[in-house]
Write a protein that holds these residues in place. Sequence first.
Motif, mmCIF file in Angstrom:
data_model
loop_
_atom_site.group_PDB
_atom_site.id
_atom_site.type_symbol
_atom_site.label_atom_id
_atom_site.label_comp_id
_atom_site.label_asym_id
_atom_site.label_seq_id
_atom_site.Cartn_x
_atom_site.Cartn_y
_atom_site.Cartn_z
ATOM 1 N N ALA A 172 9.046 10.997 -3.658
ATOM 2 C CA ALA A 172 9.747 9.753 -3.982
ATOM 3 C C ALA A 172 9.674 8.766 -2.819
ATOM 4 O O ALA A 172 10.650 8.135 -2.459
ATOM 5 C CB ALA A 172 11.201 10.017 -4.378
ATOM 6 N N VAL A 173 8.494 8.659 -2.203
ATOM 7 C CA VAL A 173 8.275 7.616 -1.209
ATOM 8 C C VAL A 173 7.328 6.592 -1.815
ATOM 9 O O VAL A 173 6.697 6.839 -2.831
ATOM 10 C CB VAL A 173 7.685 8.150 0.118
ATOM 11 N N SER A 174 7.215 5.442 -1.167
ATOM 12 C CA SER A 174 6.365 4.379 -1.685
ATOM 13 C C SER A 174 4.895 4.733 -1.504
ATOM 14 O O SER A 174 4.450 5.041 -0.399
ATOM 15 C CB SER A 174 6.697 3.084 -0.952
ATOM 16 N N THR A 175 4.147 4.725 -2.628
ATOM 17 C CA THR A 175 2.708 4.993 -2.551
ATOM 18 C C THR A 175 2.041 3.967 -1.646
ATOM 19 O O THR A 175 1.151 4.292 -0.864
ATOM 20 C CB THR A 175 2.087 4.931 -3.959
ATOM 21 N N GLU A 225 11.071 3.723 -6.496
ATOM 22 C CA GLU A 225 10.422 4.065 -5.221
ATOM 23 C C GLU A 225 9.603 2.909 -4.660
ATOM 24 O O GLU A 225 9.327 2.855 -3.473
ATOM 25 C CB GLU A 225 9.496 5.276 -5.382
ATOM 26 N N GLU A 226 9.144 2.006 -5.527
ATOM 27 C CA GLU A 226 8.297 0.902 -5.083
ATOM 28 C C GLU A 226 9.086 -0.383 -4.889
ATOM 29 O O GLU A 226 8.521 -1.429 -4.564
ATOM 30 C CB GLU A 226 7.164 0.657 -6.099
ATOM 31 N N LEU A 234 8.998 -2.290 -1.318
ATOM 32 C CA LEU A 234 7.716 -2.948 -1.085
ATOM 33 C C LEU A 234 7.549 -4.160 -2.005
ATOM 34 O O LEU A 234 7.099 -5.225 -1.575
ATOM 35 C CB LEU A 234 6.597 -1.929 -1.326
#
Lengths: 424, 184, 325
Positions: A163-166, C192-193, C196
């Motif tokens: 669950a981290v940013s790709t 999760e995004e 960003l």
Amino acid sequence: MTLALLGIGIALLLVLRVPVAFAFLGPSLVYMAVEGQSLGMALRHVTNAAASFPLLAVPLFVLLGTLANHTGIAEKFFRFALAALARIRGNLGYVAVGTSVAFSWMSGSAVADAAALGKVQIPAMLKAGYSRRFATGVSATSSLVAPVMPPSIPAVIYAGLAAVSTGALFAASVIPALLMALGLCIVVFVLVRRDRSIKAGTFDVTELKASIPGVLLPMLAPVIILGGILGGLFTPTEAAAIGVVWIAFVGLVQRSLTVKVAIAAIKDAVTTTASIMLIVASASLLGYILAKERLPQLLTDAALSVTSDPMVFLALTALMMLMLGTVIDATAILVLTVPILLPIAAQFGIDPIVLGVLLIVSLMIGLLTPPVGTVLFVTAHVSHTRVGEVFRGSLPFLIPSVLIAITAIVFPGTIAWLPTVLGL
Amino acid sequence: MTELPRQRGTSGGIRRLLTVLGVIELTLGSLSLVAILVLVFHQALQRYLPIDQIAWTGEVARFSLVWLTFSVAGWLVTARGHIALEIVDTIPRPQLVRAVQVFALVIVAATGAGLTIEAWALVTTQGIIKSPVLRLPMSWVYMPVLFGAASTTVRAALAAWDVARHGPWIDPSEVDAETEERAA
Amino acid sequence: SSGGNDADPTDAGASDDGDTMAEERTLTLAHSYTEDQPQHACGAQVIADEVAAAGVGLTIEIFPASQLGGDADRIASVVSGDIDIDIQGASALGAVYEPISVLDSAFAFDDADHLAAFMASDESAVLVDGFAEETGVYTLGVWSAGARHFTANTPIRTPDDLEGLRMRFPGSPQYLMNADALGATATEVAYEELYLALQNGTVDGQENPVTNILASNLAEVQDYISLSGHQLNTNLVVMSPVWEELDSAQQDALTSAVEMAVTEVTACIDETEQATLDEWRAGDDMEVIDDVDRDAFSEMATTYLEETFTGESLEVFQAIRATAN
Ligand code: NA
Ligand code: NA
């Protein structure tokens, strides 16, 4: 007791050549039945694991790679790099690394890379008088840049699990991937210096000019994919779809994309995706069982009782990845170990992005080690070389990857540097 | 790609049936992949173009990934596309290799049978659970999964019988590189 | 021989001679939160501790952080009896019983007290009984994990301020309906995004409770939090049909444990929210906008929702509004 039985059963099935997905699923189904879980529960868990939004990037990045492969972009990169580096001694070694780096922006897996580029690079090097070990070694190891450089299938899978940013993981991987390539070039330099039989070629400006149009449009792919993600135009999954559409457009412009080529690329992507996703989904069911049996807690307690030093923990983790990577598929290892490693890493205050880069680099080294060394087998196959010969040829080229893994352990800040600068 | 050598010995009727089944499986898988591409691409576009936001794109794309995975699970058995540790195949004792291969395929068939029973249970009971956006009964979502599980069972059983009767599959050095390409 | 003695009092078979001694039972409690979030620390853990202290032969084993599957997977497991107790948002539960997602509609509840009053009143029976009848799932309790507020790089005081902003909303039908009700242009981005996407301007703003905004460091990439409080983030503590198998002492112990957890979670979240808002007010990361025209948003949303909801969902919405002060 249950855990031991499960572990032994799975190991036995794996050795007896039961496919990884089924070696996980079979004993898991037995466990669920014995535990009296309701019928359908196991498969529901498996399908739910596959129906994950972050994992949608997997089929799309796989398709991007197969499309680039089938439309002959690898050959175009090779032609251009060769023309540009014609006068440098040992140029084909650097060309192999350079082509792999260029192709790595369109390919998320080492195996696709090894197959697409090995066919072009290795015969050219053998014809020019390079040793078979050198040729297969540099070709096999340079394909390891693909799963580290964005886009990366293992990175997508890790980001989904952790669950981290790709996007942040992609950004963190760029520098390690470039360092890997630089390290490979240094090994090429050292090996070529010792071999007096390797000569430089002659520079041909018309050939260079002729090779440029073939690479111009494909070279925009990284700009579109990574630039699009970091520039905020789209999310990583969307970037994968845009990348596919871009490469298809390039194929149409260059007249290399026919209906036949498109169908072949789609078929390849479907079968590759399905074999990856089945392992992801079945490993997830096994992970559920391990959680029910409290393995994550047991291992967390064990790890904290062994050491309180994050560096020792990271070193042990990397070592474990290297060992597991020699016998099990990298995807399966990620799905099984990430849920267990993350809480421990959190206890040690380790950045999950740094952990991700370290896991990916260490696991990719496993692609080149027997008995399960997929890249090793593909390279051996496309070059008609014995597996042992490719392995020996690869050894000197593995030094940079090992050094990068060590750097990630000792100076985790270097991995986190780019994402930090970008504010991710 | 042509049908693989494993089907030597199976009767013409079964071979033709498997070929047709294979076409259906690959078509379903390809349609799912194209659906994912179109839906995700649309999701990216809808942020920039004055086109209507469609709420279900994400949900259908996620289901398509499940359908893609399971619709070709059976085909991969026959095509040797499932990732396995094939080191046993290099032992120079054909009888041992044959026995191990039959064992592995029987395990795959048994697991496939277990999955088929599970999938049947889901198709018949999960109608009560609805998908969050489209409110599709989840039992529908599991139908392609049932199809893939059943095909896996049948294909693995046929392959086991084939290897038992006609000897082991060819050794890895002769395996088409394409099979290996799927591994990472 | 020592085995097989019929008279052995520790034999499991011997306990059916009376209801003086309850059957020892272990219940699984699953949720998706990490161990440092209030839902775990002040919720799940409190339930487990209180039940253990009651000494009614019940043990609760907690599986945090989606260890037993994602939201959709777990609620299916609760229905089938594979998971005993689960903590989930109302929208996720809408997958098995649509009207329950109405709890997550914009301006349904005025505040956490209103939620408590609704659950204590007879009005909530429509919902709780309907859910149990349809699925066999029993609702042990509901708490609020905080009100959702807008963040963006501009203040959002009135519905007009949302004009031209791409706002990220979670991708479930109730949340998208809320976006329409509030006059926002919703866009889909995975949680999760989100950081960003906000940093890059893929989306302009988002809405979440203060604790989530804090946990994902959104203050670093957003200039303003506008305290719209347009929706309570409800969590339901639900139980599988195993509820019926518990004896009355066990049911009572569980009910009061959940009651205690509801109070504790509400207090924990309130404390965290106040501390966080104070910090933002004192620093430069994020400006706190207090003077949001909540009436304008509320009026607009309520009108829209009353026109849009039908059938059972409308009944539930009206039942909730009827218990407002
Ligand atoms: Na790559
Ligand atoms: Na290996």
